[in-house]
Design a protein around this motif. Structure first.
Motif, PDB file in Angstrom:
ATOM      1  N   TYR A 140       0.834  -1.185   0.000  1.00 32.39           N
ATOM      2  CA  TYR A 140       0.000   0.000   0.000  1.00 32.39           C
ATOM      3  C   TYR A 140       0.882   1.253   0.000  1.00 32.39           C
ATOM      4  CZ  TYR A 140      -4.623  -2.025   0.897  1.00 32.39           C
ATOM      5  OH  TYR A 140      -5.812  -2.685   0.796  1.00 32.39           O
ATOM      6  N   THR A 141       0.360   2.329  -0.555  1.00 31.29           N
ATOM      7  CA  THR A 141       0.958   3.643  -0.388  1.00 31.29           C
ATOM      8  C   THR A 141       0.150   4.375   0.666  1.00 31.29           C
ATOM      9  OG1 THR A 141       1.753   3.762  -2.662  1.00 31.29           O
ATOM     10  CG2 THR A 141       1.505   5.845  -1.477  1.00 31.29           C
ATOM     11  N   THR A 142       0.799   4.748   1.749  1.00 32.33           N
ATOM     12  CA  THR A 142       0.079   5.346   2.865  1.00 32.33           C
ATOM     13  C   THR A 142       0.265   6.860   2.903  1.00 32.33           C
ATOM     14  OG1 THR A 142       1.956   5.027   4.364  1.00 32.33           O
ATOM     15  CG2 THR A 142       0.307   3.276   4.281  1.00 32.33           C
ATOM     16  N   GLN A 143      -0.770   7.528   3.364  1.00 38.04           N
ATOM     17  CA  GLN A 143      -0.729   8.950   3.649  1.00 38.04           C
ATOM     18  C   GLN A 143      -0.952   9.097   5.151  1.00 38.04           C
ATOM     19  OE1 GLN A 143      -0.146  11.245   1.264  1.00 38.04           O
ATOM     20  NE2 GLN A 143      -0.148   9.723  -0.384  1.00 38.04           N
ATOM     21  N   SER A 157       7.564   5.955   5.849  1.00 46.76           N
ATOM     22  CA  SER A 157       6.986   4.694   5.367  1.00 46.76           C
ATOM     23  C   SER A 157       7.226   3.501   6.278  1.00 46.76           C
ATOM     24  CB  SER A 157       7.525   4.371   3.971  1.00 46.76           C
ATOM     25  OG  SER A 157       8.924   4.218   4.012  1.00 46.76           O
ATOM     26  N   TYR A 186       4.227  10.480   3.371  1.00 46.70           N
ATOM     27  CA  TYR A 186       3.697   9.350   2.623  1.00 46.70           C
ATOM     28  C   TYR A 186       4.823   8.435   2.188  1.00 46.70           C
ATOM     29  CZ  TYR A 186       5.294  11.962  -1.456  1.00 46.70           C
ATOM     30  OH  TYR A 186       6.070  12.649  -2.368  1.00 46.70           O
ATOM     31  N   GLY A 187       4.438   7.204   1.854  1.00 45.42           N
ATOM     32  CA  GLY A 187       5.434   6.269   1.353  1.00 45.42           C
ATOM     33  C   GLY A 187       4.856   4.884   1.202  1.00 45.42           C
ATOM     34  N   ALA A 188       5.532   4.049   0.428  1.00 43.63           N
ATOM     35  CA  ALA A 188       5.096   2.677   0.214  1.00 43.63           C
ATOM     36  C   ALA A 188       5.382   1.831   1.458  1.00 43.63           C
ATOM     37  CB  ALA A 188       5.792   2.074  -0.996  1.00 43.63           C
ATOM     38  N   SER A 245       2.800  -0.304   9.510  1.00 38.01           N
ATOM     39  CA  SER A 245       3.205   1.044   9.130  1.00 38.01           C
ATOM     40  C   SER A 245       2.563   2.015  10.096  1.00 38.01           C
ATOM     41  CB  SER A 245       2.769   1.355   7.698  1.00 38.01           C
ATOM     42  OG  SER A 245       3.133   2.666   7.338  1.00 38.01           O
ATOM     43  N   SER A 276      -4.821   4.869   2.949  1.00 37.69           N
ATOM     44  CA  SER A 276      -4.160   4.371   1.753  1.00 37.69           C
ATOM     45  C   SER A 276      -4.584   5.205   0.560  1.00 37.69           C
ATOM     46  CB  SER A 276      -4.530   2.906   1.523  1.00 37.69           C
ATOM     47  OG  SER A 276      -3.956   2.433   0.322  1.00 37.69           O
ATOM     48  N   SER A 293      -2.957   7.853  -3.040  1.00 36.43           N
ATOM     49  CA  SER A 293      -1.874   8.634  -3.642  1.00 36.43           C
ATOM     50  C   SER A 293      -1.843  10.075  -3.153  1.00 36.43           C
ATOM     51  CB  SER A 293      -2.009   8.612  -5.172  1.00 36.43           C
ATOM     52  OG  SER A 293      -3.267   9.148  -5.564  1.00 36.43           O
TER      53      SER A 293
END
Length: 240
Positions: free
Chosen positions: A126-129, A149, A172-174, A180, A209, A211
Motif C-alpha cells: 500500500y501507499t500510505t498517507q 513509510s 507518505y510512502g510505500a 506502518s 491508503s 496517492s
C-alpha cells in the motif's frame, strides 16, 4: 443581475452515504451530514465543492492520544512523553486538543528518543498517507520528526517545525511490510537540529491508503477503520 431558476435546471444530483468533514468559512473543521455537499474553505476566500474518493482512517483513536493504542516510548536520555487531554482549542474549535510534552534532555544519538507511536496494520504494497495536526503549546517553535513509510523502529523520518499556528503535517510512502505506524516526537536519526524538548498540542491523526491525503476522518475507537465513501455530483446539464 440574473434570475435564479427555480425549476431545478442546472441543479446537481449529489450523493454521499456517510458523513464527512470540511473546513468551514471560519476556518474550523466541522462534520457534514449524509448526502450534504461540502463547500470547503481550506484555501480561504471562496469555497470549492469538495469531491473525494472513498478513504478510511485506520487509526482507531485519532483524537484520544491517551489511549493504550498510542505507545509512549522513552529511550536513552529520552523520557516517556507526558500526555494530557483537553488542553487547548483544536482545529474543530473545541477544547479537545491534547498536550504532549517530549524531552531527550541533552541526548544527541539515535538511542535518545521521546516518541509517541500508533502501529496500525497496513497491507504490504500500500501507499500510505499519514497526517496529523500540530501546534506549539508555548510561544516557541519546535523541531520534531515524523516517521514516513516505516514504523517507529525505522530510520526513514522527516523533520518538521511546529509553530504557534495549527498545521496539518503529511508524510507518505510505500509500505514494505505489514506494519506502518504513525509516529512522531524527538529523536536524532537521519536529521539534524532536533529540539531537546517540545511542548505541543496535537489533534486529528490519520493514516489512509492512497496517492494523496484526503479530508480528516474522525475515528473514535473502530479498530478496522472508519470509512468516508466517495461522493458523486451529476446532472448539472452541459459544460456551461
Amino acid at each position: 443581475y440574473s434570475a435564479v431558476p427555480t425549476n431545478g435546471d442546472g441543479d446537481f444530483d449529489f450523493t454521499r452515504s456517510t458523513s464527512a468533514t470540511r473546513v468551514n468559512k471560519d476556518g474550523l473543521i466541522e462534520e457534514v451530514a449524509v448526502n450534504v455537499p461540502r463547500l470547503d474553505y481550506s484555501d480561504g476566500g471562496c469555497p470549492s465543492l469538495l469531491l473525494e474518493p472513498t478513504s478510511s482512517n485506520l487509526i482507531p483513536y485519532s483524537e484520544d492520544f491517551s489511549d493504550a493504542s498510542w505507545t509512549k516510548f522513552g529511550g536513552g536520555t529520552g523520557v516517556v512523553p507526558i500526555v494530557t487531554l483537553n488542553q487547548g482549542i483544536s482545529p474543530d474549535g473545541t477544547n479537545n486538543a491534547t498536550r504532549i510534552e517530549f524531552s531527550i534532555a541533552a541526548g544527541t544519538t539515535a538511542s535518545d528518543q521521546s516518541i509517541v507511536v500508533d502501529n496500525v496494520t497496513v497491507p504490504s504494497g500500500y501507499t500510505t498517507q499519514k497526517s496529523i495536526y500540530l501546534k506549539s503549546n508555548t510561544s516557541n517553535s519546535y523541531d520534531l520528526i515524523i516517521y514516513e513509510s516505516t514504523s517507529a523502529s525505522g530510520t526513514n523520518v522527516k523533520k518538521i517545525t511546529v509553530t504557534t499556528e495549527w498545521k496539518r503535517f503529511v508524510v507518505y510512502g510505500a509500505v514494505s511490510s505489514t506494519t506502518s505506524g504513525l509516529a512522531f516526537g524527538l529523536r536524532n536519526v537521519n536529521v539534524n537540529g532536533i529540539s531537546q524538548s517540545a511542548d505541543v498540542l496535537v489533534y486529528g491523526a490519520q493514516l489512509e491508503s492512497g496517492s494523496f491525503p484526503t479530508s480528516y476522518i474522525p475515528n473514535y475507537g473502530t479498530a478496522a477503520g472508519i470509512t468516508r465513501v466517495a461522493e458523486t455530483a451529476n446532472g448539472a446539464g452541459d459544460a456551461s
